[in-house]
Design an enzyme around this catalytic site. Structure first.
Site, PDB file in Angstrom:
ATOM      1  N   HIS A  52     -45.670   8.416 -82.257  1.00 33.42           N
ATOM      2  CA  HIS A  52     -44.623   7.724 -81.491  1.00 33.42           C
ATOM      3  C   HIS A  52     -44.839   7.853 -79.990  1.00 33.42           C
ATOM      4  O   HIS A  52     -44.566   8.897 -79.400  1.00 33.42           O
ATOM      5  CB  HIS A  52     -43.251   8.319 -81.868  1.00 33.42           C
ATOM      6  CG  HIS A  52     -42.090   7.592 -81.279  1.00 33.42           C
ATOM      7  ND1 HIS A  52     -41.050   7.111 -82.043  1.00 33.42           N
ATOM      8  CD2 HIS A  52     -41.779   7.247 -80.011  1.00 33.42           C
ATOM      9  CE1 HIS A  52     -40.162   6.502 -81.274  1.00 33.42           C
ATOM     10  NE2 HIS A  52     -40.582   6.584 -80.032  1.00 33.42           N
ATOM     11  N   HIS A  54     -45.035   5.124 -76.170  1.00 36.32           N
ATOM     12  CA  HIS A  54     -44.851   3.785 -75.581  1.00 36.32           C
ATOM     13  C   HIS A  54     -45.925   3.579 -74.519  1.00 36.32           C
ATOM     14  O   HIS A  54     -45.714   3.920 -73.350  1.00 36.32           O
ATOM     15  CB  HIS A  54     -43.457   3.672 -74.950  1.00 36.32           C
ATOM     16  CG  HIS A  54     -42.337   3.829 -75.933  1.00 36.32           C
ATOM     17  ND1 HIS A  54     -41.601   2.763 -76.391  1.00 36.32           N
ATOM     18  CD2 HIS A  54     -41.860   4.923 -76.564  1.00 36.32           C
ATOM     19  CE1 HIS A  54     -40.696   3.199 -77.270  1.00 36.32           C
ATOM     20  NE2 HIS A  54     -40.830   4.511 -77.388  1.00 36.32           N
ATOM     21  N   GLN A 145     -36.878  -3.489 -77.351  1.00 38.30           N
ATOM     22  CA  GLN A 145     -36.256  -2.401 -76.587  1.00 38.30           C
ATOM     23  C   GLN A 145     -34.758  -2.603 -76.332  1.00 38.30           C
ATOM     24  O   GLN A 145     -33.988  -1.652 -76.305  1.00 38.30           O
ATOM     25  CB  GLN A 145     -36.990  -2.224 -75.259  1.00 38.30           C
ATOM     26  CG  GLN A 145     -36.409  -1.194 -74.323  1.00 38.30           C
ATOM     27  CD  GLN A 145     -36.599   0.232 -74.797  1.00 38.30           C
ATOM     28  OE1 GLN A 145     -37.685   0.778 -74.731  1.00 38.30           O
ATOM     29  NE2 GLN A 145     -35.533   0.853 -75.294  1.00 38.30           N
ATOM     30  N   HIS A 203     -36.422   3.040 -84.040  1.00 35.66           N
ATOM     31  CA  HIS A 203     -35.747   3.996 -83.159  1.00 35.66           C
ATOM     32  C   HIS A 203     -34.345   4.106 -83.753  1.00 35.66           C
ATOM     33  O   HIS A 203     -33.585   3.141 -83.715  1.00 35.66           O
ATOM     34  CB  HIS A 203     -35.663   3.461 -81.731  1.00 35.66           C
ATOM     35  CG  HIS A 203     -36.917   3.664 -80.935  1.00 35.66           C
ATOM     36  ND1 HIS A 203     -38.114   3.089 -81.259  1.00 35.66           N
ATOM     37  CD2 HIS A 203     -37.144   4.398 -79.807  1.00 35.66           C
ATOM     38  CE1 HIS A 203     -39.025   3.459 -80.371  1.00 35.66           C
ATOM     39  NE2 HIS A 203     -38.473   4.255 -79.486  1.00 35.66           N
ATOM     40  N   GLU A 206     -30.619   7.240 -81.730  1.00 36.85           N
ATOM     41  CA  GLU A 206     -30.991   8.074 -80.574  1.00 36.85           C
ATOM     42  C   GLU A 206     -29.785   8.161 -79.642  1.00 36.85           C
ATOM     43  O   GLU A 206     -29.733   7.551 -78.575  1.00 36.85           O
ATOM     44  CB  GLU A 206     -32.211   7.486 -79.843  1.00 36.85           C
ATOM     45  CG  GLU A 206     -32.758   8.435 -78.774  1.00 36.85           C
ATOM     46  CD  GLU A 206     -33.935   7.865 -78.018  1.00 36.85           C
ATOM     47  OE1 GLU A 206     -34.268   6.687 -78.208  1.00 36.85           O
ATOM     48  OE2 GLU A 206     -34.517   8.612 -77.208  1.00 36.85           O
ATOM     49  N   ASP A 302     -43.769  10.599 -77.358  1.00 36.44           N
ATOM     50  CA  ASP A 302     -42.836   9.527 -76.965  1.00 36.44           C
ATOM     51  C   ASP A 302     -43.137   8.947 -75.589  1.00 36.44           C
ATOM     52  O   ASP A 302     -43.351   7.753 -75.443  1.00 36.44           O
ATOM     53  CB  ASP A 302     -41.381  10.018 -77.035  1.00 36.44           C
ATOM     54  CG  ASP A 302     -40.358   8.883 -77.046  1.00 36.44           C
ATOM     55  OD1 ASP A 302     -40.770   7.713 -77.057  1.00 36.44           O
ATOM     56  OD2 ASP A 302     -39.153   9.169 -77.052  1.00 36.44           O
TER      57      ASP A 302
HETATM   58 FE   FE2 Z   1     -39.475   5.870 -78.307  1.00 38.56          FE
END
Ligand code: FE2
Length: 386
Positions: A52, A54, A145, A203, A206, A302
Protein backbone atom coordinates in the site's frame (compact mmCIF):
# COMPACT_ATOMS: atom_id res chain seq x y z
CA UNK A 1 28.25 -17.14 -3.58
CA UNK A 2 28.00 -19.07 -0.34
CA UNK A 3 25.96 -17.78 2.60
CA UNK A 4 27.43 -19.65 5.52
CA UNK A 5 25.70 -20.38 8.86
CA UNK A 6 22.86 -17.96 8.30
CA UNK A 7 19.39 -17.81 9.83
CA UNK A 8 16.37 -18.80 7.72
CA UNK A 9 12.98 -18.96 9.46
CA UNK A 10 14.75 -19.27 12.80
CA UNK A 11 17.04 -22.17 11.82
CA UNK A 12 20.72 -22.14 10.81
CA UNK A 13 21.59 -23.18 7.28
CA UNK A 14 24.03 -22.74 4.40
CA UNK A 15 22.92 -21.51 1.00
CA UNK A 16 24.74 -21.47 -2.31
CA UNK A 17 23.58 -19.03 -4.97
CA UNK A 18 24.77 -19.40 -8.56
CA UNK A 19 23.56 -17.52 -11.64
CA UNK A 20 20.27 -16.36 -10.16
CA UNK A 21 19.33 -19.61 -8.50
CA UNK A 22 19.67 -21.29 -5.10
CA UNK A 23 21.70 -24.35 -6.04
CA UNK A 24 22.18 -25.73 -2.52
CA UNK A 25 20.35 -25.32 0.76
CA UNK A 26 21.64 -27.36 3.66
CA UNK A 27 21.26 -27.53 7.42
CA UNK A 28 24.84 -28.84 7.54
CA UNK A 29 27.75 -26.49 6.73
CA UNK A 30 28.84 -26.42 3.07
CA UNK A 31 32.49 -26.08 2.03
CA UNK A 32 33.34 -22.94 0.05
CA UNK A 33 34.34 -23.56 -3.55
CA UNK A 34 37.62 -22.07 -4.83
CA UNK A 35 37.17 -18.35 -5.47
CA UNK A 36 33.63 -18.30 -4.07
CA UNK A 37 32.47 -15.19 -2.22
CA UNK A 38 31.35 -16.10 1.31
CA UNK A 39 28.88 -14.16 3.49
CA UNK A 40 28.97 -15.29 7.09
CA UNK A 41 26.10 -15.33 9.57
CA UNK A 42 23.24 -12.89 9.36
CA UNK A 43 19.72 -13.67 8.28
CA UNK A 44 18.23 -14.42 4.87
CA UNK A 45 14.72 -13.63 3.69
CA UNK A 46 12.73 -13.25 0.50
CA UNK A 47 12.60 -9.69 -0.86
CA UNK A 48 10.08 -7.42 0.85
CA UNK A 49 6.70 -6.48 -0.63
CA UNK A 50 4.81 -3.20 -0.27
CA UNK A 51 1.02 -3.67 -0.24
CA UNK A 52 0.00 0.00 0.00
CA UNK A 53 1.62 3.20 -1.25
CA UNK A 54 0.67 6.21 -3.38
CA UNK A 55 3.41 6.76 -5.94
CA UNK A 56 1.46 9.49 -7.75
CA UNK A 57 1.64 11.71 -4.65
CA UNK A 58 5.08 10.65 -3.39
CA UNK A 59 7.74 13.31 -2.78
CA UNK A 60 5.22 16.18 -3.05
CA UNK A 61 4.87 16.80 0.68
CA UNK A 62 7.04 19.92 0.79
CA UNK A 63 4.77 21.62 -1.71
CA UNK A 64 1.68 21.08 0.44
CA UNK A 65 2.32 21.00 4.18
CA UNK A 66 -0.57 19.44 6.11
CA UNK A 67 -1.09 22.08 8.82
CA UNK A 68 -4.00 20.44 10.63
CA UNK A 69 -2.51 16.97 10.23
CA UNK A 70 -5.88 15.54 9.20
CA UNK A 71 -6.72 13.16 6.39
CA UNK A 72 -9.19 15.71 5.06
CA UNK A 73 -6.62 18.48 4.69
CA UNK A 74 -4.25 16.02 3.01
CA UNK A 75 -6.97 15.19 0.48
CA UNK A 76 -7.74 18.88 -0.17
CA UNK A 77 -4.03 19.78 -0.59
CA UNK A 78 -3.49 16.86 -2.95
CA UNK A 79 -6.51 17.85 -5.05
CA UNK A 80 -4.87 21.23 -5.71
CA UNK A 81 -1.51 19.68 -6.62
CA UNK A 82 -3.21 17.15 -8.90
CA UNK A 83 -4.24 19.90 -11.28
CA UNK A 84 -0.60 20.71 -12.08
CA UNK A 85 0.64 17.13 -12.61
CA UNK A 86 2.47 16.25 -15.79
CA UNK A 87 3.19 12.73 -16.97
CA UNK A 88 6.92 13.35 -16.76
CA UNK A 89 6.66 14.61 -13.19
CA UNK A 90 4.60 11.58 -12.09
CA UNK A 91 7.06 9.21 -13.74
CA UNK A 92 10.12 10.93 -12.29
CA UNK A 93 8.83 10.87 -8.73
CA UNK A 94 7.53 7.32 -9.01
CA UNK A 95 10.86 6.08 -10.41
CA UNK A 96 12.78 7.83 -7.64
CA UNK A 97 10.49 6.34 -5.00
CA UNK A 98 10.77 2.85 -6.47
CA UNK A 99 14.56 3.23 -6.39
CA UNK A 100 14.26 3.96 -2.66
CA UNK A 101 12.16 0.81 -2.20
CA UNK A 102 14.73 -1.29 -4.08
CA UNK A 103 17.51 0.00 -1.87
CA UNK A 104 15.59 -1.31 1.13
CA UNK A 105 15.05 -4.72 -0.48
CA UNK A 106 11.48 -4.27 -1.68
CA UNK A 107 10.84 -5.59 -5.18
CA UNK A 108 7.04 -5.80 -5.25
CA UNK A 109 4.99 -2.63 -4.86
CA UNK A 110 1.25 -2.09 -4.97
CA UNK A 111 0.46 1.55 -5.62
CA UNK A 112 -2.88 3.28 -5.52
CA UNK A 113 -3.38 5.93 -8.20
CA UNK A 114 -5.93 8.70 -7.97
CA UNK A 115 -8.38 8.17 -10.80
CA UNK A 116 -9.08 11.91 -10.70
CA UNK A 117 -6.01 12.19 -12.96
CA UNK A 118 -6.13 9.99 -16.03
CA UNK A 119 -2.65 11.26 -16.83
CA UNK A 120 -1.34 9.75 -13.58
CA UNK A 121 -3.21 6.49 -14.21
CA UNK A 122 -1.65 6.16 -17.66
CA UNK A 123 1.81 7.08 -16.35
CA UNK A 124 1.80 4.43 -13.61
CA UNK A 125 0.39 1.76 -15.93
CA UNK A 126 3.26 2.51 -18.33
CA UNK A 127 5.71 2.38 -15.43
CA UNK A 128 4.36 -1.05 -14.47
CA UNK A 129 5.68 -2.39 -17.79
CA UNK A 130 8.94 -0.44 -17.60
CA UNK A 131 9.97 -1.75 -14.18
CA UNK A 132 8.99 -5.34 -14.91
CA UNK A 133 12.18 -5.56 -16.98
CA UNK A 134 14.14 -4.43 -13.91
CA UNK A 135 12.76 -7.23 -11.75
CA UNK A 136 10.20 -5.05 -9.95
CA UNK A 137 6.56 -6.11 -9.87
CA UNK A 138 4.26 -3.10 -9.73
CA UNK A 139 0.49 -3.37 -9.22
CA UNK A 140 -1.80 -0.40 -9.75
CA UNK A 141 -5.07 0.15 -7.85
CA UNK A 142 -7.73 2.45 -9.38
CA UNK A 143 -8.33 4.68 -6.38
CA UNK A 144 -10.97 7.44 -6.47
CA UNK A 145 -9.37 9.70 -3.85
CA UNK A 146 -12.42 11.91 -3.43
CA UNK A 147 -15.04 9.18 -3.74
CA UNK A 148 -17.25 8.22 -6.64
CA UNK A 149 -20.68 9.49 -5.58
CA UNK A 150 -19.88 12.98 -4.24
CA UNK A 151 -19.56 14.75 -7.59
CA UNK A 152 -20.43 14.10 -11.23
CA UNK A 153 -17.80 12.44 -13.41
CA UNK A 154 -15.86 10.71 -10.65
CA UNK A 155 -17.48 7.32 -11.06
CA UNK A 156 -16.88 7.41 -14.81
CA UNK A 157 -13.20 8.33 -14.35
CA UNK A 158 -12.80 5.48 -11.85
CA UNK A 159 -14.38 2.96 -14.21
CA UNK A 160 -12.22 4.25 -17.05
CA UNK A 161 -9.06 3.63 -15.00
CA UNK A 162 -10.10 0.02 -14.44
CA UNK A 163 -10.86 -0.35 -18.13
CA UNK A 164 -7.38 1.03 -18.93
CA UNK A 165 -5.85 -1.91 -17.07
CA UNK A 166 -5.49 -1.28 -13.35
CA UNK A 167 -4.92 -4.49 -11.39
CA UNK A 168 -7.39 -3.73 -8.61
CA UNK A 169 -10.44 -1.63 -7.89
CA UNK A 170 -10.11 0.83 -5.01
CA UNK A 171 -12.65 2.95 -3.14
CA UNK A 172 -12.92 5.30 -0.16
CA UNK A 173 -16.36 4.56 1.31
CA UNK A 174 -15.90 6.55 4.55
CA UNK A 175 -15.32 9.71 2.49
CA UNK A 176 -18.63 9.44 0.62
CA UNK A 177 -21.46 11.73 1.74
CA UNK A 178 -23.41 9.40 3.98
CA UNK A 179 -23.27 5.92 5.43
CA UNK A 180 -25.53 4.42 2.79
CA UNK A 181 -23.49 5.88 -0.05
CA UNK A 182 -20.38 4.43 1.56
CA UNK A 183 -21.93 0.97 1.55
CA UNK A 184 -23.09 1.51 -2.03
CA UNK A 185 -19.52 2.40 -2.99
CA UNK A 186 -18.23 -0.86 -1.54
CA UNK A 187 -20.80 -2.83 -3.52
CA UNK A 188 -20.06 -0.89 -6.70
CA UNK A 189 -16.34 -1.62 -6.26
CA UNK A 190 -16.99 -5.35 -6.03
CA UNK A 191 -19.32 -5.23 -9.04
CA UNK A 192 -16.70 -3.38 -11.08
CA UNK A 193 -14.02 -5.87 -10.06
CA UNK A 194 -16.32 -8.71 -11.09
CA UNK A 195 -17.06 -7.10 -14.47
CA UNK A 196 -13.37 -6.71 -15.35
CA UNK A 197 -12.03 -9.67 -13.35
CA UNK A 198 -9.88 -7.51 -11.07
CA UNK A 199 -8.81 -7.57 -7.43
CA UNK A 200 -10.33 -5.30 -4.76
CA UNK A 201 -8.35 -2.97 -2.49
CA UNK A 202 -10.37 -0.51 -0.41
CA UNK A 203 -9.31 2.41 1.73
CA UNK A 204 -11.71 1.27 4.41
CA UNK A 205 -12.89 3.18 7.47
CA UNK A 206 -9.84 5.44 7.77
CA UNK A 207 -11.45 7.51 10.50
CA UNK A 208 -11.81 7.57 14.27
CA UNK A 209 -15.59 7.54 13.82
CA UNK A 210 -16.84 4.27 15.32
CA UNK A 211 -19.94 4.65 13.15
CA UNK A 212 -17.88 3.96 10.03
CA UNK A 213 -18.80 0.34 9.30
CA UNK A 214 -17.74 -0.39 5.74
CA UNK A 215 -15.45 -3.28 6.64
CA UNK A 216 -18.34 -5.58 7.47
CA UNK A 217 -19.92 -4.82 4.08
CA UNK A 218 -16.64 -5.61 2.33
CA UNK A 219 -16.43 -8.92 4.21
CA UNK A 220 -19.99 -9.86 3.25
CA UNK A 221 -19.35 -9.04 -0.44
CA UNK A 222 -16.18 -11.16 -0.27
CA UNK A 223 -18.05 -14.06 1.33
CA UNK A 224 -20.88 -13.89 -1.23
CA UNK A 225 -18.41 -14.22 -4.10
CA UNK A 226 -15.99 -16.62 -2.40
CA UNK A 227 -13.21 -14.09 -3.02
CA UNK A 228 -10.92 -15.03 -0.11
CA UNK A 229 -7.42 -13.80 -0.93
CA UNK A 230 -8.63 -11.31 -3.57
CA UNK A 231 -9.64 -8.48 -1.27
CA UNK A 232 -7.65 -6.02 0.84
CA UNK A 233 -9.18 -3.59 3.29
CA UNK A 234 -6.61 -0.92 4.10
CA UNK A 235 -6.38 1.22 7.25
CA UNK A 236 -9.56 0.02 9.07
CA UNK A 237 -8.85 2.49 11.84
CA UNK A 238 -12.49 2.87 12.98
CA UNK A 239 -12.04 -0.66 14.37
CA UNK A 240 -9.76 0.92 16.99
CA UNK A 241 -12.62 3.08 18.30
CA UNK A 242 -15.53 0.66 18.03
CA UNK A 243 -17.06 -1.13 21.00
CA UNK A 244 -15.42 -4.46 21.80
CA UNK A 245 -18.48 -6.67 21.07
CA UNK A 246 -18.86 -5.12 17.61
CA UNK A 247 -15.12 -5.34 16.92
CA UNK A 248 -15.17 -9.03 17.89
CA UNK A 249 -17.96 -9.68 15.39
CA UNK A 250 -16.16 -7.87 12.56
CA UNK A 251 -12.80 -9.51 13.27
CA UNK A 252 -14.51 -12.89 13.05
CA UNK A 253 -15.99 -11.84 9.70
CA UNK A 254 -12.58 -10.71 8.45
CA UNK A 255 -11.04 -14.07 9.29
CA UNK A 256 -13.97 -16.04 7.90
CA UNK A 257 -14.10 -14.08 4.63
CA UNK A 258 -10.35 -14.13 3.94
CA UNK A 259 -10.14 -10.36 3.57
CA UNK A 260 -6.63 -9.13 4.31
CA UNK A 261 -6.26 -6.05 6.49
CA UNK A 262 -3.40 -3.70 5.64
CA UNK A 263 -2.34 -1.52 8.53
CA UNK A 264 -0.51 1.71 7.63
CA UNK A 265 1.10 2.68 10.94
CA UNK A 266 3.22 5.66 9.86
CA UNK A 267 0.35 7.65 8.38
CA UNK A 268 -2.35 6.61 10.76
CA UNK A 269 -0.49 7.36 13.95
CA UNK A 270 -0.28 10.99 12.82
CA UNK A 271 -3.59 11.31 10.93
CA UNK A 272 -5.83 9.72 13.55
CA UNK A 273 -6.76 11.23 16.87
CA UNK A 274 -6.72 14.75 15.37
CA UNK A 275 -10.22 15.54 16.59
CA UNK A 276 -9.39 14.33 20.11
CA UNK A 277 -8.19 16.59 22.89
CA UNK A 278 -6.61 14.40 25.61
CA UNK A 279 -6.46 11.47 25.85
CA UNK A 280 -5.67 11.07 22.13
CA UNK A 281 -6.42 7.75 20.47
CA UNK A 282 -3.57 5.92 18.75
CA UNK A 283 -5.98 5.13 15.95
CA UNK A 284 -4.37 2.05 14.38
CA UNK A 285 -6.42 -1.01 13.58
CA UNK A 286 -6.44 -3.91 16.07
CA UNK A 287 -3.45 -5.88 14.81
CA UNK A 288 -3.04 -8.03 17.92
CA UNK A 289 -6.67 -9.13 17.92
CA UNK A 290 -6.67 -9.73 14.15
CA UNK A 291 -3.57 -11.92 14.54
CA UNK A 292 -5.11 -13.79 17.44
CA UNK A 293 -8.21 -14.48 15.35
CA UNK A 294 -6.12 -15.90 12.49
CA UNK A 295 -6.55 -13.00 10.06
CA UNK A 296 -3.90 -11.97 7.56
CA UNK A 297 -2.47 -8.51 8.25
CA UNK A 298 -0.02 -6.62 6.06
CA UNK A 299 1.98 -3.50 6.91
CA UNK A 300 2.10 -0.69 4.34
CA UNK A 301 4.28 2.39 4.21
CA UNK A 302 1.41 4.31 2.52
CA UNK A 303 3.18 7.67 2.10
CA UNK A 304 6.70 8.64 1.13
CA UNK A 305 6.99 12.38 1.74
CA UNK A 306 3.55 13.21 0.40
CA UNK A 307 0.73 15.63 1.32
CA UNK A 308 -0.49 13.29 4.07
CA UNK A 309 2.81 12.38 5.69
CA UNK A 310 5.88 14.54 5.16
CA UNK A 311 8.32 11.87 6.38
CA UNK A 312 8.92 8.39 5.02
CA UNK A 313 11.92 6.50 3.70
CA UNK A 314 10.33 3.67 1.66
CA UNK A 315 11.92 1.32 4.19
CA UNK A 316 9.12 -1.07 5.16
CA UNK A 317 10.92 -2.02 8.35
CA UNK A 318 10.07 1.50 9.56
CA UNK A 319 6.36 0.64 9.16
CA UNK A 320 6.77 -2.58 11.15
CA UNK A 321 8.79 -0.69 13.79
CA UNK A 322 6.03 1.90 14.20
CA UNK A 323 3.36 -0.81 14.38
CA UNK A 324 5.28 -2.64 17.09
CA UNK A 325 5.35 0.52 19.18
CA UNK A 326 1.88 1.91 18.61
CA UNK A 327 0.05 -1.45 18.67
CA UNK A 328 2.23 -2.62 21.59
CA UNK A 329 3.39 -5.75 19.77
CA UNK A 330 6.43 -6.05 21.98
CA UNK A 331 6.55 -9.70 22.98
CA UNK A 332 9.42 -11.59 21.31
CA UNK A 333 6.93 -13.56 19.23
CA UNK A 334 5.04 -10.45 18.10
CA UNK A 335 8.21 -8.55 17.13
CA UNK A 336 9.44 -11.49 15.06
CA UNK A 337 6.04 -11.79 13.41
CA UNK A 338 5.92 -8.06 12.64
CA UNK A 339 9.23 -8.26 10.77
CA UNK A 340 8.39 -11.49 8.97
CA UNK A 341 5.10 -9.94 7.83
CA UNK A 342 7.12 -7.84 5.39
CA UNK A 343 8.23 -10.95 3.49
CA UNK A 344 5.20 -13.18 4.22
CA UNK A 345 1.73 -11.59 4.49
CA UNK A 346 2.83 -8.52 2.53
CA UNK A 347 3.27 -10.77 -0.53
CA UNK A 348 -0.30 -12.06 -0.39
CA UNK A 349 -1.68 -9.65 -3.00
CA UNK A 350 1.12 -10.64 -5.39
CA UNK A 351 0.22 -14.32 -5.24
CA UNK A 352 2.14 -15.34 -2.12
CA UNK A 353 5.67 -15.13 -0.81
CA UNK A 354 8.61 -16.38 -2.87
CA UNK A 355 10.03 -19.63 -1.46
CA UNK A 356 13.60 -20.01 -0.37
CA UNK A 357 14.20 -23.61 -1.38
CA UNK A 358 16.80 -25.45 -3.42
CA UNK A 359 16.27 -24.67 -7.10
CA UNK A 360 14.30 -21.47 -6.49
CA UNK A 361 15.18 -18.31 -8.37
CA UNK A 362 16.72 -15.41 -6.48
CA UNK A 363 16.93 -12.57 -5.53
CA UNK A 364 16.88 -12.97 -1.81
CA UNK A 365 17.95 -10.60 0.93
CA UNK A 366 20.86 -11.01 3.30
CA UNK A 367 20.71 -8.95 6.47
CA UNK A 368 23.78 -8.47 8.63
CA UNK A 369 21.92 -8.98 11.92
CA UNK A 370 21.68 -11.68 14.57
CA UNK A 371 17.91 -12.16 14.25
CA UNK A 372 14.58 -10.50 13.39
CA UNK A 373 14.52 -8.44 16.57
CA UNK A 374 17.91 -6.91 15.80
CA UNK A 375 16.69 -6.27 12.26
CA UNK A 376 13.72 -4.38 13.70
CA UNK A 377 15.87 -2.49 16.20
CA UNK A 378 18.59 -1.38 13.77
CA UNK A 379 16.64 -1.30 10.45
CA UNK A 380 19.74 -1.83 8.29
CA UNK A 381 20.02 -1.86 4.52
CA UNK A 382 19.91 -5.45 3.25
CA UNK A 383 22.16 -6.86 0.57
CA UNK A 384 20.17 -8.04 -2.44
CA UNK A 385 21.68 -11.37 -3.52
CA UNK A 386 21.22 -12.82 -7.00
FE1 FE2 B 1 -3.52 5.10 1.29
Amino acid sequence: MLIHRTLLDGALCDLRVEEGRITALSAAPLTPLPGEEVLRGGLVSPPLAEPHVHLDAALLGEQAPNLSGTLREGIANWARLREALTEQDVLDRARRTLAMYRRWGCLRVRTHVDTGSELAVRALLALREEVRAQGVQLQVVAFPQEGILRAPGRREAWERAVELGCDAVGAIPHFERCTEEGWETVRLAFALAEKYDRLVDLHCDETDDPGSRNLEVACVETLKRGWAGRVIAGHCTSLHSQENPYAAKVIELVTHSGVQIVCNPLDNVVLQGRYDSYPKRRGLTRVDQLWAAGASVGFGHDSVMDPWYALGTANLVDAAYMAVHVCQLTSQEQMVRAVRTLWTDNHRCFGGQPSIVEGAATPLLWWEVADEVELLRTRPEPRVVG
